[in-house]
Write an enzyme that holds these catalytic residues in place. Structure first.
Site, PDB file in Angstrom:
ATOM      1  CE  LYS A  51      -3.891  -0.145   2.573  1.00 21.24           C
ATOM      2  NZ  LYS A  51      -4.640  -0.313   3.844  1.00 21.24           N
TER       3      LYS A  51
HETATM    4  C1  E4P Z   1      -8.108  -0.347   4.332  1.00 14.10           C
HETATM    5  O1  E4P Z   1      -7.294  -0.630   3.465  1.00 14.10           O
HETATM    6  C2  E4P Z   1      -8.217   0.989   4.910  1.00 14.10           C
HETATM    7  O2  E4P Z   1      -6.995   1.391   5.455  1.00 14.10           O
HETATM    8  C3  E4P Z   1      -9.343   1.037   5.915  1.00 14.10           C
HETATM    9  O3  E4P Z   1     -10.491   0.488   5.314  1.00 14.10           O
HETATM   10  C4  E4P Z   1      -9.604   2.420   6.467  1.00 14.10           C
HETATM   11  O4  E4P Z   1     -10.761   2.399   7.248  1.00 14.10           O
HETATM   12  P1  E4P Z   1     -11.172   3.572   8.261  1.00 14.10           P
HETATM   13  O5  E4P Z   1     -11.518   4.784   7.443  1.00 14.10           O
HETATM   14  O6  E4P Z   1     -12.348   3.018   8.987  1.00 14.10           O
HETATM   15  O7  E4P Z   1      -9.980   3.840   9.130  1.00 14.10           O
END
Ligand code: E4P
Length: 287
Positions: free
Chosen positions: A113
């Site tokens: 990521k």
């Molecule tokens: C996943 O890859 C993301 O980092 C995650 O869904 C973020 O979620 P949040 O906005 O609830 O922190």
């Protein structure tokens, strides 16, 4: 059991292998997992250490992250496990790439990521060109998604995910699910090499609407997966109506997919805030 009509892949959004085990037992399948620094900070083992007033050294926290994703990978060897590079607002593309190369060697089924920022895209362009699997996170606009498409042109389908964050848009009164619909419509003009991974899912409505739209992947917290399982894993058809609860619509924009990634407008305050929060949560774990 995976429902016959399910076209999307379902990931768990979390940082705890024990929870992944429970989700697998509950659903009977799971196609992968996404992690991020905040979710690793919420891992029960990490929390226990912090509660004792202790912290990790820089080396220990990376070893811990490595341990967590290794466990996840063993639970889902055919799936995909997203590992996030550390990035604050000053982190360069070069630094992100160095981290990415190391993390990519941790397990056989990683997607790395990177933030959907200029530096993140610069790193991602090189990573994707070298065949690394990537997941572009903190995406909040159609233009950012167009830039992801452009930066990864030529990559194999399955190697590139874009993660639009629906819940964080909802939090500020905008209809996050509409961004998913818009990106999918825009990508339909292209070669489908980028898969849309609906992220920041907060409720069953997000999951059901994402399934109805045919989002390639949805990453879902355990609590929402449980609600879905309790209802018998419904996969909505055309008859389902998503209740946007008065959230402001995000209009579709005609954006060509033919530009270079750096010709798109990349700035978004939520990408900046998200980067700050991820880096703060990570740094809070370290002595
Ligand atoms: C996943 O890859 C993301 O980092 C995650 O869904 C973020 O979620 P949040 O906005 O609830 O922190």
């Amino acid at each position: 059991m995976r429902p016959d009509t399910l076209r999307s892949r379902i990931f768990l959004d979390g940082g705890d292998p024990h929870e992944a085990q429970q989700a697998l037992a509950m659903l009977g399948f799971l196609d992968g997992q996404t992690t991020n620094p905040t979710l690793i900070a919420k891992n029960p083992q990490a929390k226990k250490l912090l509660e004792k007033g202790q912290k990790f050294t820089r080396e220990e926290i990376l070893n811990f992250y490595h341990f967590v994703v290794r466990e996840l990978s063993a639970l889902m060897p055919q799936g995909s496990i997203s590992i996030e590079v550390y990035a604050d607002l000053a982190t360069t593309a070069k630094d992100m790439l160095l981290q990415a190369e190391k993390m990519n060697g941790w397990i056989h089924n990683a997607h790395i990521k990177f933030p959907t920022s200029a530096e993140g895209l610069k790193a991602a362009e090189q990573a994707a060109a070298g065949g690394m699997r990537i997941n572009m996170t903190l995406c909040f606009t159609q233009e950012q998604a167009a830039a992801v498409y452009a930066a990864s042109r030529g990559a194999k389908r399955g190697n590139v995910f874009v993660s639009p964050f629906v819940g964080r848009l909802d939090d500020r009164g905008e209809d996050g699910m509409q961004l998913i619909a818009n990106i999918m419509k825009m990508y339909a003009q292209g070669d489908s090499h980028v898969e849309v991974l609906t992220a920041s899912v907060r409720n069953l409505g997000h999951l059901l609407r994402g399934l109805q739209l045919g989002s390639d992947i949805l990453t879902v917290p355990f609590t929402v997966l449980k609600e879905w399982a309790d209802q018998g894993l419904p996969v909505p058809g055309r008859g389902y109506t998503y209740d946007a609860k008065g959230l402001a619509p995000i209009p579709y924009r005609d954006i060509p997919l033919t530009l270079n990634w750096d010709q798109y407008h990349l700035d978004h305050d939520l990408t900046v805030k998200g980067t700050e929060r991820f880096s703060q949560d990570w740094n809070a774990l370290i002595t």
